[in-house]
Write a protein that holds these residues in place. Structure first.
Motif, PDB file in Angstrom:
ATOM      1  N   LEU A   8      -4.353   6.627  -8.886  1.00 23.42           N
ATOM      2  CA  LEU A   8      -4.417   5.633  -7.823  1.00 23.42           C
ATOM      3  C   LEU A   8      -5.020   4.330  -8.343  1.00 23.42           C
ATOM      4  O   LEU A   8      -4.522   3.234  -8.029  1.00 23.42           O
ATOM      5  N   ALA A   9      -6.072   4.453  -9.130  1.00 26.72           N
ATOM      6  CA  ALA A   9      -6.711   3.254  -9.682  1.00 26.72           C
ATOM      7  C   ALA A   9      -5.874   2.646 -10.800  1.00 26.72           C
ATOM      8  O   ALA A   9      -5.723   1.424 -10.887  1.00 26.72           O
ATOM      9  N   HIS A  40       2.385   1.630  -3.392  1.00 27.74           N
ATOM     10  CA  HIS A  40       1.348   2.063  -4.337  1.00 27.74           C
ATOM     11  C   HIS A  40       1.098   3.566  -4.200  1.00 27.74           C
ATOM     12  O   HIS A  40       1.034   4.294  -5.208  1.00 27.74           O
ATOM     13  N   VAL A  96      -7.755  -0.403  -2.740  1.00 33.86           N
ATOM     14  CA  VAL A  96      -7.643   0.689  -3.715  1.00 33.86           C
ATOM     15  C   VAL A  96      -8.879   1.577  -3.678  1.00 33.86           C
ATOM     16  O   VAL A  96      -8.777   2.812  -3.688  1.00 33.86           O
ATOM     17  N   THR A 149       1.916   6.653  -6.890  1.00 33.04           N
ATOM     18  CA  THR A 149       0.811   7.531  -7.287  1.00 33.04           C
ATOM     19  C   THR A 149       1.132   8.990  -7.020  1.00 33.04           C
ATOM     20  O   THR A 149       0.967   9.852  -7.906  1.00 33.04           O
ATOM     21  N   THR A 203      -2.560   0.167 -10.466  1.00 34.98           N
ATOM     22  CA  THR A 203      -2.617  -1.285 -10.276  1.00 34.98           C
ATOM     23  C   THR A 203      -2.024  -2.039 -11.465  1.00 34.98           C
ATOM     24  O   THR A 203      -1.484  -3.132 -11.295  1.00 34.98           O
ATOM     25  N   THR A 243       2.816  -2.605  -6.562  1.00 34.14           N
ATOM     26  CA  THR A 243       1.557  -1.919  -6.329  1.00 34.14           C
ATOM     27  C   THR A 243       0.527  -2.931  -5.829  1.00 34.14           C
ATOM     28  O   THR A 243       0.784  -4.141  -5.802  1.00 34.14           O
ATOM     29  N   LEU A 244      -0.631  -2.428  -5.464  1.00 32.19           N
ATOM     30  CA  LEU A 244      -1.699  -3.307  -4.989  1.00 32.19           C
ATOM     31  C   LEU A 244      -2.262  -4.183  -6.103  1.00 32.19           C
ATOM     32  O   LEU A 244      -2.996  -5.139  -5.841  1.00 32.19           O
ATOM     33  N   THR A 281       0.837  -1.207   0.000  1.00 33.40           N
ATOM     34  CA  THR A 281       0.000   0.000   0.000  1.00 33.40           C
ATOM     35  C   THR A 281       0.870   1.255   0.000  1.00 33.40           C
ATOM     36  O   THR A 281       0.606   2.210  -0.750  1.00 33.40           O
TER      37      THR A 281
END
Length: 250
Positions: free
Chosen positions: A183-184, A53, A220, A57, A187, A196-197, A50
């Motif tokens: 952020l989305a 990630h 996320v 971002t 991935t 990343t997640l 996290t």
């Protein structure tokens, strides 16, 4: 207003608890597993993934903000107005090429890992920040800018003391949108070995483990909601503050 704030704090606390001690929530995800699969992702620390990630971002968003706002400032100056079409074309590059395509082009040059992911997110985040910055800098009240000019401020002083502070809420709106999109989108960086997640989601899809997919997606999603909400609150605060500043200037 207290209850929504309380709900946000509870959600944040639950998220942190899940990231720090995910085993405590395993019973909620076990019904989604089969054939003795683990309910909690066990190939790495959820907390570490996290943080990585978020770092990717925010790094991409900060870089996109610096470039996009810089371009917006350039094209709103008399000497840079002719560069508006070129700047808009540059900002549109990220939207023209999907992040997956950018990754495919960047990997042969930059190799696997974080670097191609940063490039993809940087390009993808330029447009909303650039357009909002352009809007914010070109819709300032003429009376305010004229008052600043009448006070003898230089162009740099007007920009730093008047134009940017008044345009900041609109600029922040673009940053908010860009951050949530990045952020989305981050991935997909796991497809090129970025931490990343998306790593959790890919592992879940590969092993047909719905619990992995759900926990990766939920982390996320919750992060996106909390960050969006926090930046929206900051934007509202700045709108109220700049509104008072405009009234005082008038």
């Amino acid at each position: 207003m207290r209850w929504p704030l309380l709900i946000r704090l509870v959600v944040l606390a639950l998220l942190i608890a899940f990231l720090v001690t995910p085993e405590s929530f395993a019973f909620l995800l076990e019904p989604l597993t089969k054939n003795g699969q683990p309910a909690i992702y066990d190939r790495g620390s959820l907390w570490s993934l996290t943080l990585s990630h978020l770092a990717i971002t925010f790094a991409a968003t900060i870089a996109a903000t610096v470039v996009a706002v810089g371009l917006a400032i350039l094209v709103t100056r008399p000497f840079g107005a002719e560069f508006l079409p070129l700047s808009r074309s540059l900002a549109n590059i990220g939207q023209t090429f999907p992040p997956v395509a950018v990754l495919a082009l960047a990997v042969p040059i930059l190799g696997f890992g974080t670097a191609p992911t940063l490039v993809a997110l940087f390009l993808y985040g330029l447009l909303p920040i650039f357009e909002n910055s352009l809007t914010g800098l070109t819709t300032l009240p003429p009376a305010v800018t004229e008052a600043a000019r009448g006070m003898g401020m230089t162009g740099t002083q007007r920009l730093t003391r008047v134009e940017l502070p008044l345009a900041l809420p609109v600029i922040l709106g673009g940053v908010r949108l860009s951050t949530v999109i990045s952020l989305a989108t981050a991935t997909i960086g796991s497809t090129v070995a970025a931490r990343t997640l998306g790593e959790i989601i890919i592992a879940g899809l590969t092993a047909s483990n719905t619990a992995f997919v759900l926990q990766g997606g939920l982390i996320v999603a919750v992060l996106a909601v909390l960050i969006y909400d926090g930046l929206s609150a900051l934007e509202r605060f700045l709108v109220a503050r700049t509104g008072r500043a405009r009234q005082e200037a008038a």
